[in-house]
Design a protein around this motif. Structure first.
Motif, mmCIF file in Angstrom:
data_model
loop_
_atom_site.group_PDB
_atom_site.id
_atom_site.type_symbol
_atom_site.label_atom_id
_atom_site.label_comp_id
_atom_site.label_asym_id
_atom_site.label_seq_id
_atom_site.Cartn_x
_atom_site.Cartn_y
_atom_site.Cartn_z
ATOM 1 N N THR A 190 0.817 -1.206 0.000
ATOM 2 C CA THR A 190 0.000 0.000 0.000
ATOM 3 C C THR A 190 0.854 1.260 0.000
ATOM 4 O O THR A 190 0.323 2.359 0.135
ATOM 5 N N ALA A 191 2.174 1.115 -0.174
ATOM 6 C CA ALA A 191 3.043 2.291 -0.219
ATOM 7 C C ALA A 191 2.657 3.168 -1.401
ATOM 8 O O ALA A 191 2.369 2.667 -2.485
ATOM 9 N N GLU A 203 -3.509 7.281 -16.150
ATOM 10 C CA GLU A 203 -3.214 6.284 -15.126
ATOM 11 C C GLU A 203 -4.466 5.442 -14.900
ATOM 12 O O GLU A 203 -5.579 5.974 -14.841
ATOM 13 N N ALA A 204 -4.275 4.132 -14.785
ATOM 14 C CA ALA A 204 -5.411 3.239 -14.575
ATOM 15 C C ALA A 204 -6.088 3.532 -13.237
ATOM 16 O O ALA A 204 -5.418 3.735 -12.223
ATOM 17 N N LEU A 205 -7.406 3.579 -13.258
ATOM 18 C CA LEU A 205 -8.202 3.771 -12.050
ATOM 19 C C LEU A 205 -8.950 2.482 -11.734
ATOM 20 O O LEU A 205 -9.250 1.691 -12.617
ATOM 21 N N GLN A 206 -9.249 2.293 -10.459
ATOM 22 C CA GLN A 206 -9.922 1.080 -10.026
ATOM 23 C C GLN A 206 -11.415 1.359 -9.850
ATOM 24 O O GLN A 206 -11.780 2.282 -9.122
ATOM 25 N N HIS A 250 -12.375 -9.126 4.180
ATOM 26 C CA HIS A 250 -11.908 -8.673 2.879
ATOM 27 C C HIS A 250 -10.494 -9.201 2.635
ATOM 28 O O HIS A 250 -9.679 -9.260 3.558
ATOM 29 N N GLU A 251 -10.200 -9.544 1.374
ATOM 30 C CA GLU A 251 -8.831 -9.837 0.986
ATOM 31 C C GLU A 251 -8.298 -8.639 0.213
ATOM 32 O O GLU A 251 -8.989 -7.629 0.055
ATOM 33 N N ILE A 252 -7.054 -8.735 -0.276
ATOM 34 C CA ILE A 252 -6.429 -7.548 -0.848
ATOM 35 C C ILE A 252 -7.167 -7.045 -2.075
ATOM 36 O O ILE A 252 -7.204 -5.841 -2.322
ATOM 37 N N ASP A 253 -7.756 -7.955 -2.858
ATOM 38 C CA ASP A 253 -8.497 -7.503 -4.032
ATOM 39 C C ASP A 253 -9.777 -6.777 -3.643
ATOM 40 O O ASP A 253 -10.363 -6.067 -4.460
ATOM 41 N N ASP A 254 -10.228 -6.961 -2.402
ATOM 42 C CA ASP A 254 -11.423 -6.272 -1.920
ATOM 43 C C ASP A 254 -11.061 -4.943 -1.252
ATOM 44 O O ASP A 254 -11.633 -3.896 -1.567
ATOM 45 N N LEU A 255 -10.102 -4.981 -0.325
ATOM 46 C CA LEU A 255 -9.825 -3.829 0.532
ATOM 47 C C LEU A 255 -8.886 -2.806 -0.099
ATOM 48 O O LEU A 255 -9.118 -1.601 -0.014
ATOM 49 N N ILE A 259 -10.271 0.008 -2.423
ATOM 50 C CA ILE A 259 -11.059 1.018 -1.699
ATOM 51 C C ILE A 259 -10.120 1.960 -0.959
ATOM 52 O O ILE A 259 -10.242 3.190 -1.049
ATOM 53 N N ALA A 260 -9.165 1.386 -0.223
ATOM 54 C CA ALA A 260 -8.237 2.196 0.567
ATOM 55 C C ALA A 260 -7.416 3.119 -0.325
ATOM 56 O O ALA A 260 -7.231 4.307 -0.021
ATOM 57 N N GLU A 261 -6.929 2.595 -1.429
ATOM 58 C CA GLU A 261 -6.077 3.404 -2.308
ATOM 59 C C GLU A 261 -6.875 4.494 -3.025
ATOM 60 O O GLU A 261 -6.350 5.588 -3.276
ATOM 61 N N THR A 262 -8.125 4.206 -3.364
ATOM 62 C CA THR A 262 -8.961 5.235 -3.993
ATOM 63 C C THR A 262 -9.257 6.354 -3.003
ATOM 64 O O THR A 262 -9.221 7.542 -3.361
ATOM 65 N N LEU A 263 -9.518 6.001 -1.742
ATOM 66 C CA LEU A 263 -9.721 7.031 -0.726
ATOM 67 C C LEU A 263 -8.465 7.872 -0.543
ATOM 68 O O LEU A 263 -8.536 9.096 -0.359
ATOM 69 N N GLN A 264 -7.301 7.221 -0.614
ATOM 70 C CA GLN A 264 -6.042 7.962 -0.510
ATOM 71 C C GLN A 264 -5.866 8.892 -1.707
ATOM 72 O O GLN A 264 -5.496 10.068 -1.555
ATOM 73 N N MET A 265 -6.144 8.389 -2.905
ATOM 74 C CA MET A 265 -6.017 9.200 -4.114
ATOM 75 C C MET A 265 -6.921 10.428 -4.044
ATOM 76 O O MET A 265 -6.543 11.533 -4.468
ATOM 77 N N LEU A 266 -8.119 10.244 -3.493
ATOM 78 C CA LEU A 266 -9.095 11.328 -3.404
ATOM 79 C C LEU A 266 -8.828 12.286 -2.239
ATOM 80 O O LEU A 266 -9.527 13.285 -2.086
ATOM 81 N N GLY A 267 -7.830 11.960 -1.413
ATOM 82 C CA GLY A 267 -7.507 12.837 -0.294
ATOM 83 C C GLY A 267 -8.375 12.651 0.927
ATOM 84 O O GLY A 267 -8.363 13.477 1.840
ATOM 85 N N PHE A 268 -9.128 11.550 0.976
ATOM 86 C CA PHE A 268 -9.997 11.287 2.121
ATOM 87 C C PHE A 268 -9.340 10.392 3.178
ATOM 88 O O PHE A 268 -9.876 10.229 4.269
ATOM 89 N N ALA A 269 -8.214 9.779 2.841
ATOM 90 C CA ALA A 269 -7.515 8.911 3.787
ATOM 91 C C ALA A 269 -6.039 8.886 3.434
ATOM 92 O O ALA A 269 -5.636 9.234 2.317
#
Length: 434
Positions: free
Chosen positions: A254-255, A275-278, A312-317, A320-330
């Motif tokens: 998750t770095a 850049e590819a988005l999820q 959740h496994e990595i394909d689930d979690l 979500i976590a990285e998109t929140l980081q990209m959006l500045g929410f986490a």
């Protein structure tokens, strides 16, 4: 004689496919892999990182675009002798019994009937299916069907056993039982195989089973890290050294990655918006923000513990976590996720305020959304064709990735009431404010 001789080796393997446009889509790039006698090696990464493609190359079912594939030092030019595979989806012949399914591989090798029957019986007994020789797949549970898959692979006495997410189609308890049984057989040296190469997207499974773990990055697939697991068997999931290694791998995966500076096959630099988005739904983004804001997390959680709590496994979690980081929410760092102040505001806000905040962050933090929004704002009718944006992305990623990326940004923009997509007309459009 060396203690751990090398059985199989990949050097600088690259796998690319030519797109209709004539450009190349790179699936794997510069992959090095060594399989040694007496070890289990895990390929850990998300869906789409090229792990299964690499497994097919090792099996000799696919030839890489470039690089070396060596079995005992000799180049591999076709299906590899001494290699068998266990698949995720059982892949049994429904019209054959358990025994007949196990015998199928031996018949293909033209093993004499008496020897084949004896070896099939041994494999069935070894994998815990005695008494079910005459049962058909439809009469078996999912776990028992996967045991048939293992028996069918082991009956040919492979030097190398390949496993493509063999436990992921099973329920949690069945997967744990089969995983433990397989490990016990391996540690007791009862398996007729010298090395195992397994694909997984389950971090705890990789740490539980493997001697070495290759962490794969995506787009293109490549080895981002190689981790040696020096924890003795049997491994305790609750032990501190086990938890520390799981946390370390979560942190590595998750770095925050630097912006891509690579050029496409055309030699053109990659635009920041390419850049590819999820494609993570806003419901899932909102749900995780609300979960993190509430007790017991109060804005911060350990990702492994959060994954276990949410099942959740990595394909689930991770998406979500990285998109929140990209959006500045986490913020995600060192295996932890923490809400930012805008993330807290979103979790506590009403629907209209959420949409306004999301729209602001979408334009500020997602270059593709800003790119489409700017194009719409320049047109008096606020309509722009979809196709040019798709072509722009396809110059730097596969058509599937491009489509998923445009679907993702469209779903987020629709939620934020920023713009939408008219499928019949094939255009992005923005409604005039009344």
């Amino acid at each position: 004689m060396t203690q751990n001789p090398t059985l199989f080796e990949l050097r600088g393997v690259r796998q690319a496919y030519r797109k209709p446009s004539g450009q190349q889509y790179v699936v794997l790039d510069g992959v090095d892999l060594t399989l040694r006698d007496g070890e289990i090696v895990g390929l850990l990464g998300r869906s789409g990182s090229g792990k299964s493609t690499l497994l097919r190359i090792v099996a000799g079912l696919a030839r890489p675009t470039s690089g070396e594939v060596l079995h005992h030092g000799a180049a591999v030019a076709g299906p590899t002798d001494g290699v068998a595979m266990v698949f995720q989806s059982f892949a049994l012949f429904p019209w054959l019994t358990v025994e007949e399914n196990v015998l199928a591989g031996l018949k293909a090798l033209r093993v004499p009937g008496k020897e084949a029957a004896a070896r099939a019986g041994e494999a069935i007994d070894l994998i815990g299916l005695s008494g079910f020789e005459n049962a058909y797949p439809k009469e078996l549970s999912g776990g028992m069907r996967q045991r048939v898959g293992f028996a069918r692979a082991l009956v040919v006495q492979p030097e190398i056993l390949l496993m493509d997410e063999p436990f992921s189609a099973l329920d949690v308890l069945t997967a744990e039982t089969l995983r433990t049984d397989l490990l016990d057989l391996w540690m007791e040296r009862k398996l007729p195989t010298r090395s195992i190469l397994m694909v997984t997207h389950n971090i705890e499974e990789a740490v539980l089973m493997c001697d070495r773990i290759l962490v794969f990055a995506s787009n293109p697939g490549r080895v981002a890290a190689e981790i040696r697991v020096d924890i003795p068997h049997p491994r305790n999931r609750l032990a501190q050294d086990f938890r520390d290694l799981v946390d370390d791998i979560y942190g590595r995966m998750t770095a925050r990655k630097p912006p891509a500076a690579a050029a496409a096959a055309t030699g053109r630099p990659r635009p920041v918006y390419a850049e590819a988005l999820q494609p993570v739904s806003t419901n899932r983004l909102s749900g995780l923000l609300e979960t993190l804001a509430a007790p017991p997390y109060h804005g911060k959680a350990d990702l492994p513990h959060l994954a276990a709590a949410l099942r959740h496994e990595i394909d689930d979690l991770f998406p979500i976590a990285e998109t929140l980081q990209m959006l500045g929410f986490a913020e995600v760092a060192e295996g932890d996720i923490r809400l930012t102040e805008p993330g807290r505001l979103f979790a506590e806000a009403g629907m209209d305020d959420r949409k306004a905040l999301f729209a602001e962050h979408l334009v500020n933090f997602v270059p593709l959304a800003a790119h489409i929004h700017a194009a719409l704002s320049e047109r008096t009718d606020h309509r722009v064709p979809y196709a040019p944006f798709a072509r722009e992305l396809e110059a730097f990623m596969s058509e599937d990735y491009a489509e998923a990326t445009l679907n993702a940004v469209t779903g987020w923009a629709r939620y934020a009431e920023l713009f939408t997509y008219d499928g019949e007309a094939g255009v992005f459009c923005k409604e005039e404010a009344e």
